[in-house]
Design an enzyme around this catalytic site. Sequence first.
Site, PDB file in Angstrom:
ATOM      1  N   ARG A 135       0.841  -1.189   0.000  1.00  0.00           N
ATOM      2  CA  ARG A 135       0.000   0.000   0.000  1.00  0.00           C
ATOM      3  C   ARG A 135       0.882   1.246   0.000  1.00  0.00           C
ATOM      4  O   ARG A 135       2.029   1.212   0.472  1.00  0.00           O
ATOM      5  CB  ARG A 135      -0.913   0.014   1.230  1.00  0.00           C
ATOM      6  CG  ARG A 135      -1.811  -1.215   1.365  1.00  0.00           C
ATOM      7  CD  ARG A 135      -2.584  -1.151   2.677  1.00  0.00           C
ATOM      8  NE  ARG A 135      -3.483  -2.297   2.851  1.00  0.00           N
ATOM      9  CZ  ARG A 135      -3.155  -3.412   3.495  1.00  0.00           C
ATOM     10  NH1 ARG A 135      -1.943  -3.538   4.036  1.00  0.00           N
ATOM     11  NH2 ARG A 135      -4.011  -4.407   3.612  1.00  0.00           N
ATOM     12  N   ARG A 154      -1.254  -1.905  -7.037  1.00  0.00           N
ATOM     13  CA  ARG A 154      -1.317  -3.038  -6.092  1.00  0.00           C
ATOM     14  C   ARG A 154      -2.252  -4.117  -6.625  1.00  0.00           C
ATOM     15  O   ARG A 154      -1.932  -5.310  -6.605  1.00  0.00           O
ATOM     16  CB  ARG A 154      -1.791  -2.512  -4.740  1.00  0.00           C
ATOM     17  CG  ARG A 154      -2.133  -3.560  -3.674  1.00  0.00           C
ATOM     18  CD  ARG A 154      -2.523  -2.815  -2.399  1.00  0.00           C
ATOM     19  NE  ARG A 154      -3.232  -3.625  -1.431  1.00  0.00           N
ATOM     20  CZ  ARG A 154      -2.641  -4.356  -0.492  1.00  0.00           C
ATOM     21  NH1 ARG A 154      -1.329  -4.430  -0.444  1.00  0.00           N
ATOM     22  NH2 ARG A 154      -3.354  -5.038   0.396  1.00  0.00           N
ATOM     23  N   HIS A 178      -2.945   2.231  -5.544  1.00  0.00           N
ATOM     24  CA  HIS A 178      -3.744   1.064  -5.146  1.00  0.00           C
ATOM     25  C   HIS A 178      -4.094   0.203  -6.369  1.00  0.00           C
ATOM     26  O   HIS A 178      -4.175  -1.020  -6.260  1.00  0.00           O
ATOM     27  CB  HIS A 178      -5.011   1.515  -4.424  1.00  0.00           C
ATOM     28  CG  HIS A 178      -5.472   0.526  -3.392  1.00  0.00           C
ATOM     29  ND1 HIS A 178      -4.768   0.280  -2.219  1.00  0.00           N
ATOM     30  CD2 HIS A 178      -6.550  -0.297  -3.361  1.00  0.00           C
ATOM     31  CE1 HIS A 178      -5.407  -0.643  -1.525  1.00  0.00           C
ATOM     32  NE2 HIS A 178      -6.479  -1.007  -2.190  1.00  0.00           N
ATOM     33  N   TYR A 187      -9.267 -10.864  -6.738  1.00  0.00           N
ATOM     34  CA  TYR A 187      -8.319 -10.824  -7.840  1.00  0.00           C
ATOM     35  C   TYR A 187      -8.437 -12.051  -8.743  1.00  0.00           C
ATOM     36  O   TYR A 187      -8.075 -11.998  -9.911  1.00  0.00           O
ATOM     37  CB  TYR A 187      -6.892 -10.691  -7.297  1.00  0.00           C
ATOM     38  CG  TYR A 187      -6.727  -9.448  -6.468  1.00  0.00           C
ATOM     39  CD1 TYR A 187      -6.829  -8.183  -7.048  1.00  0.00           C
ATOM     40  CD2 TYR A 187      -6.521  -9.513  -5.096  1.00  0.00           C
ATOM     41  CE1 TYR A 187      -6.721  -7.029  -6.288  1.00  0.00           C
ATOM     42  CE2 TYR A 187      -6.402  -8.369  -4.330  1.00  0.00           C
ATOM     43  CZ  TYR A 187      -6.509  -7.133  -4.929  1.00  0.00           C
ATOM     44  OH  TYR A 187      -6.405  -6.000  -4.175  1.00  0.00           O
ATOM     45  N   LYS A 235      -1.568  -2.473   8.218  1.00  0.00           N
ATOM     46  CA  LYS A 235      -2.677  -2.021   9.057  1.00  0.00           C
ATOM     47  C   LYS A 235      -2.599  -2.684  10.425  1.00  0.00           C
ATOM     48  O   LYS A 235      -2.276  -3.858  10.544  1.00  0.00           O
ATOM     49  CB  LYS A 235      -4.015  -2.356   8.389  1.00  0.00           C
ATOM     50  CG  LYS A 235      -4.278  -1.570   7.113  1.00  0.00           C
ATOM     51  CD  LYS A 235      -5.638  -1.912   6.530  1.00  0.00           C
ATOM     52  CE  LYS A 235      -5.952  -1.056   5.308  1.00  0.00           C
ATOM     53  NZ  LYS A 235      -7.283  -1.367   4.732  1.00  0.00           N
ATOM     54  N   HIS A 290      -3.640  -9.086   3.591  1.00  0.00           N
ATOM     55  CA  HIS A 290      -5.092  -9.157   3.774  1.00  0.00           C
ATOM     56  C   HIS A 290      -5.418 -10.010   4.994  1.00  0.00           C
ATOM     57  O   HIS A 290      -4.877 -11.107   5.144  1.00  0.00           O
ATOM     58  CB  HIS A 290      -5.764  -9.781   2.546  1.00  0.00           C
ATOM     59  CG  HIS A 290      -5.810  -8.870   1.359  1.00  0.00           C
ATOM     60  ND1 HIS A 290      -5.925  -9.326   0.064  1.00  0.00           N
ATOM     61  CD2 HIS A 290      -5.756  -7.521   1.264  1.00  0.00           C
ATOM     62  CE1 HIS A 290      -5.934  -8.299  -0.759  1.00  0.00           C
ATOM     63  NE2 HIS A 290      -5.845  -7.193  -0.058  1.00  0.00           N
TER      64      HIS A 290
END
Length: 355
Positions: free
Chosen positions: A200, A304, A301, A336, A224, A327
């Site tokens: 990210r 990404r 993004h 994806y 995150k 994730h």
Amino acid sequence: MSSTQFDGDIDSFVSYLKSNRGLSANTLKAYRADLTACLHLFELRGVTDLNEITLDDLRSWMAVESRDHARSSMARKTVAVRGFFAWAYEHGVTTTDPAATLMTPSIPSTLPAVLTESQAEQLLDVAEHAVATNQYKDDGGAAAASGSGKAAGKTADKSADTVNRSEAPVRADKRDNARVTAESQRNAAILELLYATGIRVAELVSMDIADIDFSSRTIKVTGKGNKQRVVPFGLPAQRALETWLEQGRPVLARTATDAVKSRAANALFLGARGGRIDQRIARDIVHRAAREAGVPDISPHALRHSAATHILDGGADLREVQEMLGHSSLKTTQRYTHVSIEQLKNRYGQAFPRA
């Protein structure tokens, strides 16, 4: 941001989330803004106590907010408000939880925008070409400076002041050329690293030099909730990073003031003034590179998304890609596979005579 009489409760809730949920600083900032706007609206309507707010009030707030915000934004706002009132009830701030049955808006499932592999290669080739072009200009500037110095030495009747005045613009041009070259080296390294790793943009700008391990070609990424993961990168990204660190970064670092230099001493990527690069500049680099390469306009993004799709197309395991992207849910990564299937269907339709 407007303040409200409920700011103390909002502060307590955000502190609780920070300590117990491990949410990112950006998420906490967004939740705070969402709650402040929501409670400010009720304050304007005469509410002086959180216990006065009902489910109908919250539905009315959603109706007002929905006029100016997309469903994805409304979903986040609703999650913030539901979380706040659940916390308030559990901690005795309110006697009821009016948001317990507040429904989160459904978000339509859309496939992420991605570049094709050839478009991604074109994007990176143009960035690499820009480095080579600017290095050539930089070398030319050095040669011009050398030539002008020799010419000045051969002209005996010129005063020292005249020579110094003529050389000053050359030195300035040389510095400008060096800075432009350094920025092109940085931009190429950013593009290569974003595509090679799928990280990210927030993770990119927070990286330090020590997060790179060239011996194993991996980077340590803090994602995150401060969760860390190790992500591999390839030889093109390694070359671009080495060029940036050895040649470009020292040039931009010299432009920083002492205070800025100390704060950005460990930063992997620097801005034009020698400080740690910010997300806005990183996004602009990607958008500008897409325009110059003649490929669809993309964000970091989307780059990404492209990396994830191309890795899956190459046969990578879904859980490996989940780990690489950071994730928490495999469901997010599965989006994806849908992109890959859509691209396969398009190629099938173009190539198969009985499609």
